[in-house]
Design an enzyme around this catalytic site. Structure first.
Site, PDB file in Angstrom:
ATOM      1  N   SER A   1       0.846  -1.185   0.000  1.00  0.00           N
ATOM      2  CA  SER A   1       0.000   0.000   0.000  1.00  0.00           C
ATOM      3  C   SER A   1       0.881   1.234   0.000  1.00  0.00           C
ATOM      4  CB  SER A   1      -0.889   0.009   1.248  1.00  0.00           C
ATOM      5  OG  SER A   1      -1.529   1.272   1.400  1.00  0.00           O
TER       6      SER A   1
ATOM      7  N   TYR B   1      -2.755  -1.746   9.819  1.00  0.00           N
ATOM      8  CA  TYR B   1      -2.812  -2.197   8.426  1.00  0.00           C
ATOM      9  C   TYR B   1      -1.496  -1.914   7.706  1.00  0.00           C
ATOM     10  CZ  TYR B   1      -4.184  -2.165   3.480  1.00  0.00           C
ATOM     11  OH  TYR B   1      -4.236  -2.378   2.124  1.00  0.00           O
TER      12      TYR B   1
END
Length: 254
Positions: A146, A159
């Site tokens: 990400s 995350y």
């Protein structure tokens, strides 16, 4: 029988980014094994789309959070490889399946942390370990990270930490699997309009406009912006690309 037909296994291939990855790979001439967690009908619809492109495909159920289920999963993969593709190995693994939990560092619970660990890090770690027994030499692995490992956005501490772990793992996998000529790279999408994380990027107009304003190309990403990059990494055009983090964010937060 086509001798050089390559096969890619895409986890979480029934929707969102995974679906676009599977379709992009099929457009490159690869056959597809895709996994789904619960939405079998959606997965079968993607299989039909791939078949319409002239490629073979099969959907198999998998919960990446349950590492104890991986042995049975790969038994099912072995059966599908034989019956659908008339082979016993596949070539590329795309570790795409995942969830997003939006929670601040201060309020993240152990349950949320463990769920993210199991799905985003432990799952792909041991799934890949077991996949190697049924992968051909000379293929590749694409992990998914990400943009949030490079820049911070409140609410994604846990995350993004798991994705940072995947980026480190990618380099170790590339090093250790080099003797099998298996390339390992990681793709880091920026904010994308999907149903991921409750669809906030897609549905929250204020958030959407904010992300567009901090992106050099002036818009939020779309699923089709990502699939082609993953597909490229699973072709001979990328045969010398190894151990790389490739951010696909349109230039967010430069």
């Amino acid at each position: 029988m086509e001798v050089n037909k390559k096969i890619a296994l895409v986890t979480g291939g029934s929707r969102g980014l995974g679906k676009e990855m599977a379709l992009s790979l099929a457009n490159k001439g690869l056959d597809i094994v895709l996994t789904y967690h619960s939405k079998k009908e959606e997965a079968e619809a993607v299989v039909s789309e791939i078949e319409a492109l002239g490629q073979k495909a099969v959907a198999i159920q998998l919960n990446v959070a349950e590492s104890s289920s991986f042995d049975l999963f790969f038994q099912n993969v072995a059966t599908a490889l034989k019956t659908t593709f008339d082979t016993d190995k596949f070539d590329f693994l795309v570790n795409n399946a995942g969830i997003g939990i939006h929670e601040s560092f201060l309020t993240t619970t152990e349950q949320q942390f463990d769920e993210l660990t199991n799905i985003q890090f432990k799952g792909p770690y041991f799934l890949t370990q077991k996949a190697l027994a049924v992968m051909n030499d000379g293929g590749g692995i694409v992990n998914i990270s990400s943009g949030l490992t490079r820049f911070s956005f409140p609410g994604y501490a846990a995350y993004a930490s798991m994705k940072g772990a995947m980026e480190t793992l990618t380099k170790y996998q590339a090093k250790e699997l080099g003797e099998r000529k298996i390339r390992v790279n990681i793709v880091a999408p920026g904010a994308i309009e999907t149903d991921f994380g409750g669809g906030a990027v897609r549905d929250n107009e204020q958030l959407n406009q904010f992300i567009a304003s901090v992106t050099a190309l002036g818009r939020v990403g779309l699923p089709e912006d990502i699939g082609g990059v993953v597909a490229f990494l699973c072709t001979d055009d990328a045969k010398w690309v190894n151990a790389q983090r490739i951010e696909v964010s349109g230039g967010m937060n430069l």
